[in-house]
Write a protein that holds these residues in place. Sequence first.
Motif, PDB file in Angstrom:
ATOM      1  N   ASP A  54     -97.050 -29.771-111.437  1.00 36.40           N
ATOM      2  CA  ASP A  54     -97.391 -28.365-111.639  1.00 36.40           C
ATOM      3  C   ASP A  54     -98.365 -27.833-110.601  1.00 36.40           C
ATOM      4  O   ASP A  54     -98.129 -26.797-109.993  1.00 36.40           O
ATOM      5  CB  ASP A  54     -98.016 -28.180-113.030  1.00 36.40           C
ATOM      6  N   SER A  55     -99.422 -28.571-110.384  1.00 38.79           N
ATOM      7  CA  SER A  55    -100.469 -28.051-109.512  1.00 38.79           C
ATOM      8  C   SER A  55    -100.159 -28.276-108.044  1.00 38.79           C
ATOM      9  O   SER A  55    -100.679 -27.585-107.188  1.00 38.79           O
ATOM     10  CB  SER A  55    -101.794 -28.727-109.853  1.00 38.79           C
ATOM     11  N   GLY A  56     -99.310 -29.235-107.749  1.00 40.58           N
ATOM     12  CA  GLY A  56     -99.033 -29.540-106.354  1.00 40.58           C
ATOM     13  C   GLY A  56    -100.169 -30.296-105.692  1.00 40.58           C
ATOM     14  O   GLY A  56    -100.243 -30.377-104.477  1.00 40.58           O
ATOM     15  N   GLY A 113     -98.467 -28.764-101.470  1.00 45.19           N
ATOM     16  CA  GLY A 113     -98.442 -27.449-102.100  1.00 45.19           C
ATOM     17  C   GLY A 113     -97.140 -26.735-101.827  1.00 45.19           C
ATOM     18  O   GLY A 113     -96.478 -26.212-102.728  1.00 45.19           O
ATOM     19  N   MET A 114     -96.773 -26.752-100.561  1.00 44.79           N
ATOM     20  CA  MET A 114     -95.576 -26.033-100.161  1.00 44.79           C
ATOM     21  C   MET A 114     -94.336 -26.650-100.797  1.00 44.79           C
ATOM     22  O   MET A 114     -93.453 -25.939-101.278  1.00 44.79           O
ATOM     23  CB  MET A 114     -95.471 -26.102 -98.633  1.00 44.79           C
ATOM     24  N   THR A 159     -94.245 -28.231-103.536  1.00 42.62           N
ATOM     25  CA  THR A 159     -94.264 -27.876-104.949  1.00 42.62           C
ATOM     26  C   THR A 159     -93.750 -26.457-105.147  1.00 42.62           C
ATOM     27  O   THR A 159     -92.965 -26.179-106.058  1.00 42.62           O
ATOM     28  CB  THR A 159     -95.700 -28.002-105.493  1.00 42.62           C
ATOM     29  N   ALA A 160     -94.197 -25.575-104.263  1.00 44.88           N
ATOM     30  CA  ALA A 160     -93.759 -24.191-104.364  1.00 44.88           C
ATOM     31  C   ALA A 160     -92.253 -24.090-104.171  1.00 44.88           C
ATOM     32  O   ALA A 160     -91.565 -23.375-104.904  1.00 44.88           O
ATOM     33  CB  ALA A 160     -94.477 -23.348-103.317  1.00 44.88           C
ATOM     34  N   SER A 195     -90.578 -25.346-107.203  1.00 45.98           N
ATOM     35  CA  SER A 195     -90.672 -24.376-108.290  1.00 45.98           C
ATOM     36  C   SER A 195     -89.689 -23.254-108.055  1.00 45.98           C
ATOM     37  O   SER A 195     -88.990 -22.802-108.961  1.00 45.98           O
ATOM     38  CB  SER A 195     -92.075 -23.797-108.352  1.00 45.98           C
ATOM     39  N   PHE A 196     -89.651 -22.813-106.816  1.00 45.62           N
ATOM     40  CA  PHE A 196     -88.788 -21.692-106.479  1.00 45.62           C
ATOM     41  C   PHE A 196     -87.327 -22.062-106.728  1.00 45.62           C
ATOM     42  O   PHE A 196     -86.585 -21.318-107.369  1.00 45.62           O
ATOM     43  CB  PHE A 196     -88.999 -21.319-105.015  1.00 45.62           C
TER      44      PHE A 196
END
Lengths: 172, 770
Positions: free
Chosen positions: B354-356, B377-378, B380-381, B384-385
């Motif tokens: 979730d948090s990446g 982070g990226m 993870t994003a 998510s996307f």
Amino acid sequence: MSTVSKKICLIGDFSVGKTSLIRRFVEGVFSEKYLTTIGTKISRKVVNLKPSSKEIDLIIWDIEGRTKFKSIVPNYIKGATGAIIVGDLSRQETLDHLPAHIELFFQTNPKGVAIVALNKSDIIEKHKLTKLLELNNFGSNSQIIKTIVTSAKNNTNVDRAFTELAENMVDS
Amino acid sequence: MPDSIDKLIDLLLDVETPVNPTNSEPASSPKEQQSLLTKPEKKPAFLAQKIPSTVESKDSVIEISHETAADNNNTEPNSTEPSLAESETNLAAIETPQPIEVVEESVAKVAEVVLDDRIQAISSAISSLKEQNIQETNNNGFSTDFVNPGIDDWILEKEARLNELADSLNNLIPLMMELLSVKVNDSQELILQTMIPLMDRAIQERSSQDLDKMSLAIARILPDAIAQEIKIEPKSMGKAIAPELALSIEEQIRLDQDAVSLALGSEMGKAIKAQIELEKDAMVDALYPVIGNTISKYLAEEIGRINQKVENSLSREGISRKIRAKMRGISEAELILQESIVCKVQAIFLIQKDSGLIICEVQPDKEHPLESDLVAGMLTAIRSFANDCIISGSELSEIDYGNFEILLEAAGYCYIAVVISGQPKPEFRDRIRETLSKLVMQYGDKIENYQGDTSTIPPSVKLVLKDLANIETDETSEANQKKSAPILLWLILIILASILLPWGIFKYHAVKSQRITEKVAVQLDNNPQLSVYRLQSQVDRKNITITGKVSSSHLRNLAQEIVSEIAQEEKLNLDNQIIAVDVPADPTFTTQEVTRVSQLLNQLTGVGIVSDYQDYRVTITGFILDTVSTETVTSYISNIPGVKQVVFNVKQELPTVDTRIYFDSQESEIKNSTEAGKIDFIKRFLEEYPTLNLRVIPHSDSKGSKSFNQKLTLERAKTVYQTAISQGVDPNRLEIVSEELFPPDVTPDQPLWLSRHVRFEPFIPEKTLP
């Protein structure tokens, strides 16, 4: 002293200055050019917390602003410890949407903390500022650390917003 | 004010009179002009008359009349009446010189002021005057009352004239334009000459007056002008622009960077193509420092790897690659290349879903570490996307970019991201899965409650990830070597065994057969009949084969008997391939053979024979004392090739020799000739029985001592022996044997002399082979 990483998000309507706040905080620059963030952009900055000399590695998620047609992707907010919820002082509707953003954030992260940043103070006359600040105060919510007036352009309160959020995240 | 008007009107009125007729006539329609031509007899005269007057009065008007004449001149060739036209021309010729100069002057003047402007100025001056006049009259209403009606009339009159004037001027304008253009056409050079010196001044002046208009005027023609110039003389245009080109581009870049790039961008490809076509080498040289280095560096690495692969081409890996290439239907080289682009783990991240946030990371390449927080982070994003917007509930499993690949494998609260350069093997994903499940099983709660503090994650997590990173990189080299070592050893052993074992067996058999062969040879050689033949034996695993030729089937069977004994000992089958050839034996050979065999047989005890071979028949004479020996002798002799018959003329008992040589008492000398004659008998006996020898046995009487008698008997034997030798007897055939002193067949009651003798006893001698 180990560095603790924390994810924080900047949430708000489009064009309220989320990206500018982050650029000011991370890179120390400001640009008048408006660039829409698509999806998400991630930045990182290590913040040194004064009293405890603790280091905190902020992973800052710059999330695409909410538009009329598109709501924020809730997944981007997941797992964030803190958030800066940003409104544009010069556009009333962005301030009106602040409660919705706050709700979304705490729904997704019930243990999170947030700071409300009323941005673009540089284009608002001083006497209006205090009034706007009064109108948009979310002090009643204990998870909202404070409501703060910022300006990415003039570098007003930008570092403070991030640092205070970071401090409260370590406490929580 | 009225004065000025008056002046102007007067000025114009002077012009008016002559203007009118010209105005009405030539300015009229072309049809009327045509009529002018048809009636030339009047007009030229008129015109000629008018010209001088107009010259005097007003420049602009002069032109008109003159030009009309000129016009007529021009049309003259078309005229129906040449004579008239001629006269007219003459007229014109006379008249023109003077006016032309004036005209030129006037044209110059007109040009100077610009005709249009002048006319406009005049008309505007007139109208303004009119207005002013009217205004003045109105304003001074009271005064007009005074001067009324006189002034009124004056004004009216003037006004009427003014209107007339304006009309005439208006009529004049098109005519003037035409005239000017005709003139320009007619005598361009002149006009040019007059205008040139003034041109720059005119432009300058105009520019200073009204820059915008001037710019506007020039602007319209500028693009065309430039285009024309470029068409006419591209080089000079180029030269003119060249020095500023760089500067202008620079400036444009400063103003709007993108525009230049955009403008050039689309053409860049074409330009490069064109340049390559034009001069390939120059382009290559230009690009070499950049591309050359990159490529050479890349190639050097790749070729190194390929070399290694090729060097290993005969190894187990190489052979398996050949097979794989065949199976996949691609060339081996392709496969080598594919394999040489080494698959390498760049980084492994364990990321909280979730948090990446990074839970743990391993980056083997320490030189260029990835910005892990941002990557995580990226990723993870992106996950998510993809999850939210593309296909909800599904997982992103890999991201490809160029030679890199990010493999993603998600579990409950975390996911693993492996950044790999090159093409990983399919099994690697399974390994990632294993690693992830191991991590989730052991540290699931710690991962779930991860708050960004890496110290809460046990270091063993990192070890697990490191393991994953190591396995892949080392797999190709070390693991294979570990595997291949025993296999190689086995391979060598098998090869050695496959070579040595048959060789050993072969060798064993060879030794064995050698031994048997030798044994057979010895045995065959030991047999006197077979030893002369060249018999060969061959031994393989099961058989003894004897080959050769013998002269009779008996010899063949004999050989078989001998060898079959050996074969039984060695547990082998006998293959008798000896050929019995019934060769007509060589009599000499047979004779020798018979003699040889006989000599051999004579070694047997009790055998003393002489064989005589003649006409395939062997006659054996002599003594064979026992029957067994007789059989042996028969078989041996009869088996000699060339012997077909054996005649036995042998005796089974030795003959007795009754001859005794007597001596006087105590004497060792032969006493008389009678006794000596008995030696001759001995001689004949030995000749008769060549296979027999004789023992010489002496005796004595009972008189005298024993030792004396012993000595005496030996003397007597020697005497006989010597006498016999002296008479030609072979000494080898006599043997002195001393037995009893007294003869066994003489009793003591018999006379003594009987005992004093030497007797003989035949025997078959033990013979050695010659």
